[in-house]
Design an enzyme around this catalytic site. Sequence first.
Site, PDB file in Angstrom:
ATOM      1  N   CYS B 164      -6.509   1.397 -11.332  1.00  0.00           N
ATOM      2  CA  CYS B 164      -5.621   1.179 -10.189  1.00  0.00           C
ATOM      3  C   CYS B 164      -4.282   0.540 -10.555  1.00  0.00           C
ATOM      4  O   CYS B 164      -3.460   0.282  -9.679  1.00  0.00           O
ATOM      5  CB  CYS B 164      -6.354   0.382  -9.122  1.00  0.00           C
ATOM      6  SG  CYS B 164      -7.888   1.214  -8.673  1.00  0.00           S
ATOM      7  N   HIS B 292      -1.593  -6.533  -4.239  1.00  0.00           N
ATOM      8  CA  HIS B 292      -2.541  -5.440  -4.488  1.00  0.00           C
ATOM      9  C   HIS B 292      -3.457  -5.361  -3.260  1.00  0.00           C
ATOM     10  O   HIS B 292      -3.672  -4.281  -2.742  1.00  0.00           O
ATOM     11  CB  HIS B 292      -3.314  -5.701  -5.784  1.00  0.00           C
ATOM     12  CG  HIS B 292      -4.150  -4.540  -6.206  1.00  0.00           C
ATOM     13  ND1 HIS B 292      -3.632  -3.272  -6.351  1.00  0.00           N
ATOM     14  CD2 HIS B 292      -5.476  -4.424  -6.495  1.00  0.00           C
ATOM     15  CE1 HIS B 292      -4.601  -2.436  -6.719  1.00  0.00           C
ATOM     16  NE2 HIS B 292      -5.725  -3.108  -6.809  1.00  0.00           N
ATOM     17  N   HIS B 326      -6.460   2.398  -0.207  1.00  0.00           N
ATOM     18  CA  HIS B 326      -6.212   2.118  -1.619  1.00  0.00           C
ATOM     19  C   HIS B 326      -6.091   3.456  -2.351  1.00  0.00           C
ATOM     20  O   HIS B 326      -7.066   4.179  -2.513  1.00  0.00           O
ATOM     21  CB  HIS B 326      -7.353   1.281  -2.191  1.00  0.00           C
ATOM     22  CG  HIS B 326      -7.115   0.823  -3.596  1.00  0.00           C
ATOM     23  ND1 HIS B 326      -5.969   1.124  -4.294  1.00  0.00           N
ATOM     24  CD2 HIS B 326      -7.890   0.086  -4.435  1.00  0.00           C
ATOM     25  CE1 HIS B 326      -6.032   0.591  -5.497  1.00  0.00           C
ATOM     26  NE2 HIS B 326      -7.191  -0.043  -5.613  1.00  0.00           N
TER      27      HIS B 326
END
Lengths: 272, 398
Positions: B164, B292, B326
């Site tokens: 990620c 994040h 996400h």
Amino acid sequence: MKSLAVESVGLVAPGLTGWAASREVLAGWRPYRPEPLPALSAALLPANERRRVTATIKLALQAAQEAMTQAPVFNPDRAPGARGEAVRTVFASSGGDSEVLDKICTALTQPDRPVSPVHFHQSVHNTPSGYWSIATGCTEPSSSLSAYDGSFGGGLLEAAALAWAEAARVLLVAYDLPLPFPLSGRRAIVAPFAVALLLNPASTRRGLATLRLTPVADQAADRLEDAALETLRAANPAARALPLLCAIARQATGSVVLAESGVRLRVEVEPG
Amino acid sequence: MAIQPLAITACTATNALGRGLSASLAALRRGESGLRPCDFEDAALATWIGRVAGLEDEPLRDEFAAFDCRNNRLARLGLEQDGFAAAVAAARARYGADRIGVFVGTSTSGIGATEQAYRQRDPITGALPASFDYRHTHNVFSVADFTRRWLELAGVAWAISTACSSSAKAFASAWRQMKAGFCDAAVVGGVDSLCLTTLYGFNALGLASPQPCRPWDRERDGLSVGEAAGFALLEWAEPEDGRVRLLGYGESSDAYHMTAAHPEGAGAALAMRQALERADIAPGQVDYINLHGTATPSNDAAEDRAVLRVFGAATPCSSTKGWTGHTLGAAGITEAVFVSLCLEHGLIPGTLNTRQRDPELGVGVVLENRERPLRLALSNSFGFGGTNCSLLLGRGGA
């Protein structure tokens, strides 16, 4: 033009087990004979992590470990975090851990799709990088990339640029394993291969070679005269490093072209 | 001394909010989420996803037919928005096709094509169907290869795949390749698309929320998986060019655990500090932090400690995952582009879906949108394997 010293090499391939044992073969002084790989153990990892690691992780970590243990700044007998200078890393692999991806895709064909949580977290391309950072306690930056058959060349450019930008050593690890069936029918990687180069942006008297890198437009990749080594070069994306490794082993001035997929470069090699 | 800044001379984003920058900006301003109950393929999961509408009906054809898979369709859709391909074509004329690098982040690339092929194996031999093209779909490099071919570029090109943090790290890679002289400009990007691997994988880890994700909320219980494509054209900044710039980047490894973030956020703090140091900026100068903020209980807690340690509690922060979900390997570019929009339009987005801040967490999380001029903003991206990357962006002339 900026240069890079190759301080040490790690090598795991059929008939090429370790740099010291392979150097005369790569220099052309002894014939190359493919032999099965010895068992790999990922010995640097803590025991609880070692139980879970796959063949791909062991392959990458073995090459990394061999290059690092030759470095004067690293002591594998100490605990993670106390093994010496923290070294930035670049991991390059065409396809990552296809054994894990095969297991996930197989699970997804079964009722209720029982994907294993361990397989899922090991499916990321940066898994060897993650395990290596845990094994060494190193919090320095690490990158993981793929450029298909050009993955070694891409890794070399990434590692060089990182070494210069941070004025620090970088460990490049390139690795790929043959894919399991049925993926093996669609991607021909027919031998395991991993190579690690410890690169120093400062000139060093201890180095095996000095490299200068230049991207090129339309040149073809160098091939090897030895037919068996050439077969190995073509058998694995990481083995595209062989012309460079042979040039380093010969300890003579020369240049090699590495050109695959999106990465084409000429590497000038000088001894020491 | 600060590093040489890179100007973002073109950029684009396509995600669950829609196609192109204007769709993202409008949804951010209106507080409209792109999340919906999971309706991807036949996935029987009680979770919410950020799906890009219409991909199923837009195959790649002709010379790009071999690349056809959900991930490359999404890449194409992204490249077609906001005049991005035209801006790259103009750059190609200035620099030459072989002097523009391509660095694309992805986590799962086109693994969806392999998932489908495994369902169509020959019942006798076990072989995959003849139509399956591993190289041009599933392989990690596929999306970078597609991007460079679509844009007719011939410079150095690879896919960065660090879970990620992938497409945040693409910026760092591009800066270094340009600094080393291996290319003169760069296309950076990130593309990750919905697939069963990530939906069932996060479900198996107990990290897929049954509700739209709620970053920093006391009742947060996991993430919503999304998909996105984003791209940026990077060139060395000119004085007073007025462009949003990459002023600094920071990268680190947790060296702690493969999936769990370091509980004190030590690696994350290291990445943020490095980004500030490279830009020669003090923490107090930063106007906004795009977290994040995945909304898993432990990740938000770790990031909270890291941000507190570096910035204290005063800097406005938010997570935009409640809008897009996400987007994994595309999260870095998606949120860098969002930050770029925020800098240009003077917007601090709130934290969508979050109703009550977790009293255990201490950073200055903003729940409602605020309009105010911004000069400097940070974007965080962290991933499995303990990989961390922070990008510091600012307005030109700042």
